[in-house]
Design an enzyme around this catalytic site. Structure first.
Site, PDB file in Angstrom:
ATOM      1  N   ALA A   1      47.597  33.447  48.961  1.00  0.00           N
ATOM      2  CA  ALA A   1      46.935  35.298  48.434  1.00  0.00           C
ATOM      3  C   ALA A   1      48.419  35.509  47.004  1.00  0.00           C
ATOM      4  O   ALA A   1      47.761  35.356  45.532  1.00  0.00           O
ATOM      5  CB  ALA A   1      46.889  36.263  49.133  1.00  0.00           C
ATOM      6  N   ALA A   2      49.213  36.162  47.569  1.00  0.00           N
ATOM      7  CA  ALA A   2      49.951  35.908  46.303  1.00  0.00           C
ATOM      8  C   ALA A   2      50.541  35.076  45.878  1.00  0.00           C
ATOM      9  O   ALA A   2      50.824  34.966  44.643  1.00  0.00           O
ATOM     10  CB  ALA A   2      51.094  36.694  46.958  1.00  0.00           C
TER      11      ALA A   2
ATOM     12  N   ARG B   1      47.412  31.320  33.035  1.00  0.00           N
ATOM     13  CA  ARG B   1      46.294  31.867  31.415  1.00  0.00           C
ATOM     14  C   ARG B   1      46.868  32.413  30.534  1.00  0.00           C
ATOM     15  O   ARG B   1      46.912  32.438  29.265  1.00  0.00           O
ATOM     16  CB  ARG B   1      46.149  33.317  32.458  1.00  0.00           C
ATOM     17  CG  ARG B   1      44.834  32.927  33.317  1.00  0.00           C
ATOM     18  CD  ARG B   1      44.174  33.906  33.849  1.00  0.00           C
ATOM     19  NE  ARG B   1      43.005  33.602  35.061  1.00  0.00           N
ATOM     20  CZ  ARG B   1      43.227  34.056  36.404  1.00  0.00           C
ATOM     21  NH1 ARG B   1      43.740  34.523  36.563  1.00  0.00           N
ATOM     22  NH2 ARG B   1      41.785  34.136  36.907  1.00  0.00           N
TER      23      ARG B   1
ATOM     24  N   SER C   1      44.018  28.958  49.202  1.00  0.00           N
ATOM     25  CA  SER C   1      44.074  30.635  48.399  1.00  0.00           C
ATOM     26  C   SER C   1      42.456  30.538  50.098  1.00  0.00           C
ATOM     27  O   SER C   1      41.624  30.551  49.590  1.00  0.00           O
ATOM     28  CB  SER C   1      43.544  29.993  47.416  1.00  0.00           C
ATOM     29  OG  SER C   1      44.715  30.029  46.767  1.00  0.00           O
TER      30      SER C   1
ATOM     31  N   CYS D   1      41.726  37.120  56.487  1.00  0.00           N
ATOM     32  CA  CYS D   1      40.753  38.265  57.145  1.00  0.00           C
ATOM     33  C   CYS D   1      39.548  38.061  57.643  1.00  0.00           C
ATOM     34  O   CYS D   1      38.939  38.774  58.393  1.00  0.00           O
ATOM     35  CB  CYS D   1      41.072  40.060  56.196  1.00  0.00           C
ATOM     36  SG  CYS D   1      42.868  40.530  55.539  1.00  0.00           S
TER      37      CYS D   1
ATOM     38  N   VAL E   1      59.823  24.204  52.435  1.00  0.00           N
ATOM     39  CA  VAL E   1      60.529  24.281  52.556  1.00  0.00           C
ATOM     40  C   VAL E   1      62.324  25.342  53.020  1.00  0.00           C
ATOM     41  O   VAL E   1      62.248  26.184  53.468  1.00  0.00           O
ATOM     42  CB  VAL E   1      61.379  25.867  51.261  1.00  0.00           C
ATOM     43  CG1 VAL E   1      61.854  26.208  50.127  1.00  0.00           C
ATOM     44  CG2 VAL E   1      60.399  25.242  50.456  1.00  0.00           C
TER      45      VAL E   1
ATOM     46  N   ASN F   1      47.376  39.812  46.957  1.00  0.00           N
ATOM     47  CA  ASN F   1      46.979  40.101  45.769  1.00  0.00           C
ATOM     48  C   ASN F   1      46.644  40.158  44.724  1.00  0.00           C
ATOM     49  O   ASN F   1      48.027  40.338  43.354  1.00  0.00           O
ATOM     50  CB  ASN F   1      45.159  39.498  45.980  1.00  0.00           C
ATOM     51  CG  ASN F   1      44.535  38.738  45.765  1.00  0.00           C
ATOM     52  OD1 ASN F   1      44.629  37.689  45.855  1.00  0.00           O
ATOM     53  ND2 ASN F   1      44.821  38.937  47.161  1.00  0.00           N
TER      54      ASN F   1
ATOM     55  N   TYR G   1      25.202  62.954  45.540  1.00  0.00           N
ATOM     56  CA  TYR G   1      24.613  63.827  46.530  1.00  0.00           C
ATOM     57  C   TYR G   1      23.067  63.406  46.776  1.00  0.00           C
ATOM     58  O   TYR G   1      22.614  63.680  45.517  1.00  0.00           O
ATOM     59  CB  TYR G   1      24.891  65.334  46.353  1.00  0.00           C
ATOM     60  CG  TYR G   1      24.239  66.292  47.377  1.00  0.00           C
ATOM     61  CD1 TYR G   1      23.899  66.149  48.834  1.00  0.00           C
ATOM     62  CD2 TYR G   1      22.813  66.815  46.304  1.00  0.00           C
ATOM     63  CE1 TYR G   1      22.811  66.664  49.251  1.00  0.00           C
ATOM     64  CE2 TYR G   1      21.614  67.341  47.496  1.00  0.00           C
ATOM     65  CZ  TYR G   1      22.009  67.877  48.444  1.00  0.00           C
ATOM     66  OH  TYR G   1      20.736  68.253  49.973  1.00  0.00           O
TER      67      TYR G   1
ATOM     68  N   TRP H   1      28.197  68.936  50.550  1.00  0.00           N
ATOM     69  CA  TRP H   1      29.775  69.160  50.427  1.00  0.00           C
ATOM     70  C   TRP H   1      30.096  67.936  51.448  1.00  0.00           C
ATOM     71  O   TRP H   1      29.661  67.959  52.571  1.00  0.00           O
ATOM     72  CB  TRP H   1      29.999  70.813  50.770  1.00  0.00           C
ATOM     73  CG  TRP H   1      30.109  71.823  50.219  1.00  0.00           C
ATOM     74  CD1 TRP H   1      28.949  72.980  50.233  1.00  0.00           C
ATOM     75  CD2 TRP H   1      30.784  72.421  49.689  1.00  0.00           C
ATOM     76  NE1 TRP H   1      29.265  73.400  49.180  1.00  0.00           N
ATOM     77  CE2 TRP H   1      30.359  73.423  48.724  1.00  0.00           C
ATOM     78  CE3 TRP H   1      31.942  71.659  48.323  1.00  0.00           C
ATOM     79  CZ2 TRP H   1      31.092  74.107  47.963  1.00  0.00           C
ATOM     80  CZ3 TRP H   1      32.416  72.396  47.617  1.00  0.00           C
ATOM     81  CH2 TRP H   1      31.493  74.067  47.235  1.00  0.00           C
TER      82      TRP H   1
END
Length: 444
Positions: free
Chosen positions: A10-11, A21, A38, A42, A80, A302, A423, A431
């Site tokens: 992810a990161a 980019r 990737s 979850c 690594v 992410n 609502y 409420w």
């Protein structure tokens, strides 16, 4: 400029794509010790019972896509082992056994975290599993043969509860062991009781205040040894927490939190120049606590990865922080939290008030209205929102996201009354339940 990223999930890959980019012609190398890039961690529990048909469906982009479409030098099987911060050189070992050495100009550590084993004795036995990667899940699936009857899960957090549900759906007997007095530690104890009741309704055996001491068996696990006795089992799933994968950096002089997470600033920079960190191996600034925290979630990984990539590209992109929002499904219950709970408030020394409410998730007169249980924490002197916990079968996700947005905006309890929320009887009461909590306070 040569960019190197350690970690291909992810990161790491969020950062790689931002560099791609924003820096035309950038030389980007990513190093993944596994062989899959990737994927949605979850979603792993839901492959167990077939809700998700295959682990392949969890993969967002494969290695070939990063290589062929984006020109990223995406490598697999690269472990690594050392970073020389003076020479800007990374060294380690490939899966083939060959040694490698790579130079960098800017480096991102996105190595994630690994499951923690609660004990050492007996962990080499067959039939003991963790669920953090696709290969680990596939090993578990191969081991869930028809002759497996009793499955023992250690840990009552996100993964433990989700696995309890999906293993139960496979027709297995499920036992869940929790070291503390209640599962779902993101909740205060009184709300966690609803989770205990849901477990009981679905024949999940809960053993609370129980610590695992060892595993025993003849080649394969047969017994779980606890401080409350010996339990027979056919298979064990360990879900008792994770630890950041940062051990290989210990001799760099980098600043770490007590749990081993890399301390980063708002721009995801570590204490060492030209080295960044993001995701489950790094700290996260908590807006509510106003300090660094560690709440490892895919959403945060992410976001941090994306911003790390932008900062590495020369952009000004601060990470503004988290409020600690999370949600999970457990049979017919949704369990959600954001901000801090009452236990946190006490530990942090907040002068706080707590409000509790049971309310219908839609108009009470409309068919299908179901009850949810809400607990809100506010700062006493000014009613500033600090956190919310919500448990119920329906409507929980909507309210927790509204509250998380309010937390991020530093709203007060009275401010909730001014929110213009949707609502109609099939969707809400006139409420909203969160506004009903605000109305509970007689001073409003």
């Amino acid at each position: 400029m040569k960019y190197v990223i350690i970690g291909g999930d992810a990161a790491g890959m969020s950062a790689a794509m931002e560099i791609y980019r924003n820096v035309p012609g950038a030389e980007i190398t990513t190093l993944e010790r596994g062989f899959i890039y990737s994927y949605g961690q979850c979603g792993l529990p839901y492959v167990v019972d077939g809700r998700i048909s295959s682990t392949k469906r969890l993969i967002a982009r494969d290695v070939e896509t990063f290589r062929d479409k984006y020109g990223i030098d995406a490598r697999v099987g690269y472990e690594v082992e050392h970073v020389d911060i003076e020479k800007k050189v990374i060294t380690g070992t490939q899966a083939s056994g060959d040694h490698f050495e790579i130079t960098y100009d800017k480096l991102l550590i996105a190595t994630g975290a690994s499951p923690v084993m609660p004990v050492k004795k007996g962990i080499e036995l067959e039939g003991i599993h963790t669920v953090k990667t696709i290969p680990q899940l596939e090993d578990l699936l191969a081991d869930l043969t028809p002759d497996i009857e009793q499955v023992t899960i250690i840990g009552g957090g996100y993964i433990g509860l989700e696995m309890a549900e999906t293993i139960h759906a496979c027709g297995k007997k499920v036992r869940l062991i929790q070291r503390g007095s209640h599962v779902a530690r993101i909740l205060d104890e009184e709300l966690a009781q609803h989770v205990h009741e849901e477990a009981k309704k679905n024949d999940v055996e809960l053993l609370l205040n129980t610590s695992v001491e060892a595993f025993e068996g003849n080649k394969r696990v047969e017994h779980v040894i606890t401080d409350n006795g010996v339990l027979e089992t056919d298979l064990v799933i360990v879900a008792s927490g994770i630890k950041p994968n940062t051990q290989f950096l210990k001799d760099t002089g980098m600043a770490f939190a007590k749990n081993g997470a890399i301390i980063v600033n708002r721009h995801l920079e570590t204490s060492i120049e030209n080295i960044y960190a993001a995701g489950d191996c790094a700290t996260h600034f908590n807006i509510v606590k106003e300090r660094l925290d560690y709440i490892p979630l895919g959403t945060t990984a992410n976001k941090q990865g994306r911003l790390a990539g932008l900062n590495m590209s020369g952009k000004f992109a601060p990470f503004r922080g988290i409020v600690g929002t999370s949600i999970l499904k457990f049979f017919n219950l949704t369990i959600a939290t954001t901000g801090i709970n009452e236990r946190d408030a006490k530990e942090l020394g907040f002068d706080y008030e707590a409000f509790k409410l049971s309310a219908r998730h839609i108009a009470g007169y409309y068919p299908g209205a179901q009850r949810m249980f809400i607990k809100v924490i506010v700062r006493k002197r000014d009613q500033l929102l600090l956190g919310a916990q919500i448990v119920g079968p329906a409507g929980v996700d909507k309210r927790i996201d509204v509250f998380a947005t309010a937390l991020y905006s530093k709203m007060t309890l009275p401010d909730l009354l001014d929110l213009d929320l949707a609502y109609a009887p099939p969707f809400n009461g006139v409420w909203d339940p969160l506004q009903q909590v605000a109305r509970m306070n007689g001073r409003l």
